[in-house]
Design an enzyme around this catalytic site. Structure first.
Site, PDB file in Angstrom:
ATOM      1  N   LYS A  92     -23.104  40.356  13.643  1.00 56.88           N
ATOM      2  CA  LYS A  92     -23.091  41.349  12.562  1.00 56.88           C
ATOM      3  C   LYS A  92     -23.331  42.764  13.066  1.00 56.88           C
ATOM      4  O   LYS A  92     -22.840  43.724  12.482  1.00 56.88           O
ATOM      5  CB  LYS A  92     -24.120  40.994  11.487  1.00 56.88           C
ATOM      6  CG  LYS A  92     -23.690  39.816  10.639  1.00 56.88           C
ATOM      7  CD  LYS A  92     -24.404  39.775   9.321  1.00 56.88           C
ATOM      8  CE  LYS A  92     -23.770  38.735   8.407  1.00 56.88           C
ATOM      9  NZ  LYS A  92     -24.459  38.600   7.144  1.00 56.88           N
ATOM     10  N   LYS A 143     -15.674  32.832  11.111  1.00 56.83           N
ATOM     11  CA  LYS A 143     -16.102  32.223   9.849  1.00 56.83           C
ATOM     12  C   LYS A 143     -15.567  33.026   8.658  1.00 56.83           C
ATOM     13  O   LYS A 143     -15.525  34.256   8.717  1.00 56.83           O
ATOM     14  CB  LYS A 143     -17.637  32.231   9.833  1.00 56.83           C
ATOM     15  CG  LYS A 143     -18.273  31.613   8.627  1.00 56.83           C
ATOM     16  CD  LYS A 143     -19.788  31.727   8.701  1.00 56.83           C
ATOM     17  CE  LYS A 143     -20.324  33.030   8.161  1.00 56.83           C
ATOM     18  NZ  LYS A 143     -20.151  33.220   6.716  1.00 56.83           N
ATOM     19  N   LYS A 171     -18.201  36.878   3.268  1.00 52.81           N
ATOM     20  CA  LYS A 171     -18.163  37.925   2.240  1.00 52.81           C
ATOM     21  C   LYS A 171     -18.011  39.284   2.884  1.00 52.81           C
ATOM     22  O   LYS A 171     -17.390  40.176   2.346  1.00 52.81           O
ATOM     23  CB  LYS A 171     -19.484  37.942   1.471  1.00 52.81           C
ATOM     24  CG  LYS A 171     -19.656  36.855   0.477  1.00 52.81           C
ATOM     25  CD  LYS A 171     -20.915  37.155  -0.334  1.00 52.81           C
ATOM     26  CE  LYS A 171     -21.841  35.977  -0.325  1.00 52.81           C
ATOM     27  NZ  LYS A 171     -23.036  36.181   0.442  1.00 52.81           N
TER      28      LYS A 171
HETATM   29  P1  ATP Z   1     -22.237  37.596   4.585  1.00 42.82           P
HETATM   30  O1  ATP Z   1     -20.944  37.872   5.274  1.00 42.82           O
HETATM   31  O2  ATP Z   1     -22.728  38.737   3.737  1.00 42.82           O
HETATM   32  O3  ATP Z   1     -23.319  37.052   5.502  1.00 42.82           O
HETATM   33  P2  ATP Z   1     -21.551  34.930   3.814  1.00 42.82           P
HETATM   34  O4  ATP Z   1     -20.160  34.713   3.396  1.00 42.82           O
HETATM   35  O5  ATP Z   1     -21.926  34.521   5.199  1.00 42.82           O
HETATM   36  O6  ATP Z   1     -21.916  36.440   3.528  1.00 42.82           O
HETATM   37  P3  ATP Z   1     -24.110  34.082   2.807  1.00 42.82           P
HETATM   38  O7  ATP Z   1     -24.635  34.608   1.509  1.00 42.82           O
HETATM   39  O8  ATP Z   1     -24.639  34.662   4.057  1.00 42.82           O
HETATM   40  O9  ATP Z   1     -22.502  34.185   2.776  1.00 42.82           O
HETATM   41  O10 ATP Z   1     -24.328  32.514   2.845  1.00 42.82           O
HETATM   42  C1  ATP Z   1     -24.530  31.730   1.654  1.00 42.82           C
HETATM   43  C2  ATP Z   1     -24.346  30.262   1.975  1.00 42.82           C
HETATM   44  O11 ATP Z   1     -22.964  29.990   2.217  1.00 42.82           O
HETATM   45  C3  ATP Z   1     -25.097  29.812   3.232  1.00 42.82           C
HETATM   46  O12 ATP Z   1     -25.557  28.494   3.005  1.00 42.82           O
HETATM   47  C4  ATP Z   1     -24.037  29.809   4.298  1.00 42.82           C
HETATM   48  O13 ATP Z   1     -24.329  28.931   5.354  1.00 42.82           O
HETATM   49  C5  ATP Z   1     -22.830  29.348   3.486  1.00 42.82           C
HETATM   50  N1  ATP Z   1     -21.575  29.810   4.085  1.00 42.82           N
HETATM   51  C6  ATP Z   1     -21.238  31.103   4.325  1.00 42.82           C
HETATM   52  N2  ATP Z   1     -20.028  31.173   4.873  1.00 42.82           N
HETATM   53  C7  ATP Z   1     -19.579  29.889   4.995  1.00 42.82           C
HETATM   54  C8  ATP Z   1     -18.387  29.315   5.506  1.00 42.82           C
HETATM   55  N3  ATP Z   1     -17.404  30.078   5.972  1.00 42.82           N
HETATM   56  N4  ATP Z   1     -18.248  27.965   5.466  1.00 42.82           N
HETATM   57  C9  ATP Z   1     -19.246  27.192   4.985  1.00 42.82           C
HETATM   58  N5  ATP Z   1     -20.414  27.674   4.486  1.00 42.82           N
HETATM   59  C10 ATP Z   1     -20.577  29.010   4.489  1.00 42.82           C
HETATM   60 MG    MG Z   2     -23.861  35.050   5.948  1.00 42.31          MG
END
Ligand code: ATP
Ligand code: MG
Length: 350
Positions: A128, A212, A215
């Site tokens: 990040k 991955k 968001k």
């Molecule tokens: P950011 O980019 O802001 O970190 P994010 O998409 O990683 O957002 P988070 O809010 O950090 O989402 O994670 C929320 C939940 O979703 C966590 O349990 C995380 O492990 C899961 N998660 C996030 N991205 C994925 C993915 N690509 N596949 C499976 N699980 C995910």
């Molecule tokens: Mg995340």
């Protein structure tokens, strides 16, 4: 540098009840990875009868810049997603992280338990912060310490998350063990179990099979958002990066093809099938045939959740009531734990 004097490992048997906890950051639009890796699994766990706490991680969200006007809406949107995906606020506790003050208090204490060397190893910070480490917030660096506080404040025993959080959960276990040991409080904190297995624990970006789905990815084309309409989903899946070969007949043949593997994994998770079953149906066919089927399945699976989210968001009264009630119930669990921690640490309590 001085370390804690108690260096003999204490037995760490935890005798408290089972408790499930997880959170999602209020950092933008929810996507298919959040749905499959997190939301769907929370609902399944709730339905086993486990007591569940689900929070909207707004303290985590501000480790990177969030527009204040959007943060409130994003918080409500995550709460709406919890409700729309089947979490029942009568059985589960749904709350905003910042509304329970003890999270930040315990995080400070854990900042003094965790070691710099432990945090230096965290790959999410490296990903990040990228090339601009010195311009990152200090909060982004200590993010996993706050996460340990989120979990241990409720003495959670199980933490369902996507695979990306596995390293942070190991750090939580290290912090719990060191606290119990340093303060001679064996078994005070549990060593929580990460529940990272699932049909799609790591959904990858539609644009890059090595990244991955997130968001915070600046490209909206990289993800399927829960709020995308059917046409947008179809267009994104059609444009998803793939290779020119048809789908293979065997799982092993997917290993060298990350984009194809990702799409097959998504299909299998949405359809509640194994990847073998998906390949039995689509092996030998090209992406031209597979992608529209995948898009239709994604639309059909997410449409009820999306519709319910929209209904809830149209009038946030119900969401706000759930969050307020959840914050009160979470505080009632958290405050006595924080009181015990303060006593263990030796803070003056009057
Ligand atoms: P950011 O980019 O802001 O970190 P994010 O998409 O990683 O957002 P988070 O809010 O950090 O989402 O994670 C929320 C939940 O979703 C966590 O349990 C995380 O492990 C899961 N998660 C996030 N991205 C994925 C993915 N690509 N596949 C499976 N699980 C995910
Ligand atoms: Mg995340």
């Amino acid at each position: 540098m001085s370390d804690a004097p108690n260096s003999s490992p204490a037995p760490a048997a935890y005798a408290g009840p089972r408790r499930v906890l997880s959170g999602i950051q209020a950092s933008g639009a929810l996507h298919l990875g959040n749905y499959l890796g997190a939301l769907k699994r929370f609902t399944q766990l709730q339905d086993t009868g486990a007591p569940c706490l689900l929070f909207v991680a707004d303290l985590h969200a501000i480790t990177v810049w969030q527009d204040p006007a959007l943060l409130t809406a994003q918080t409500r949107e995550i709460a709406a997603a919890y409700l729309a995906s089947g979490l029942d606020p009568a059985r589960s506790i749904i709350f905003p992280q910042s509304a329970v003050r003890a999270h930040a208090d315990l995080a400070w204490i854990f900042n003094c338990v965790a070691r710099l060397g432990w945090l230096d190893r965290m790959t999410q910070f490296k990903e990040k912060s990228g090339k601009h480490k010195e311009r990152s917030s200090v909060g982004l660096y200590t993010y996993p310490v706050l996460q340990a506080a989120d979990i241990l404040l409720y003495k959670a025993t199980e933490v369902p998350t996507g695979e990306d959080q596995k390293q942070h959960l190991e750090l939580t276990r290290d912090i719990a063990a060191k606290f119990n040991n340093d303060f001679n409080a064996p078994g005070f904190f549990p060593l929580p179990e990460p529940l990272t297995q699932g049909p799609a624990p790591r959904v990858m970006s539609l644009r890059d099979g090595a990244a991955k789905m997130s968001k915070s990815d600046p490209s909206d084309q990289s993800r399927i958002n829960l709020t995308d309409d059917a046409d947008t989903i179809l267009a994104k899946v059609r444009k998803a990066k793939t290779d020119p070969e048809p789908l293979p007949e065997t799982i092993e043949a997917l290993d060298a093809r990350p984009e194809a593997k990702n799409l097959v994994t998504i299909y299998a998770a949405l359809a509640d099938l194994s990847r073998e079953q998906v390949l039995a149906e689509f092996g030998g066919q090209g992406f031209g045939a597979f992608k529209p089927k995948l898009a239709d399945l994604a639309v059909a699976s997410m449409a009820p959740v999306t519709a319910e989210m929209r209904r809830l968001m149209a009038d946030p009264t119900e969401i706000d009531r759930v969050l307020k009630d959840g914050a009160e119930r979470a505080t009632a669990i958290a405050d006595p734990v924080l009181d015990d921690v303060k006593q263990i640490v030796g803070f003056w309590r009057g």
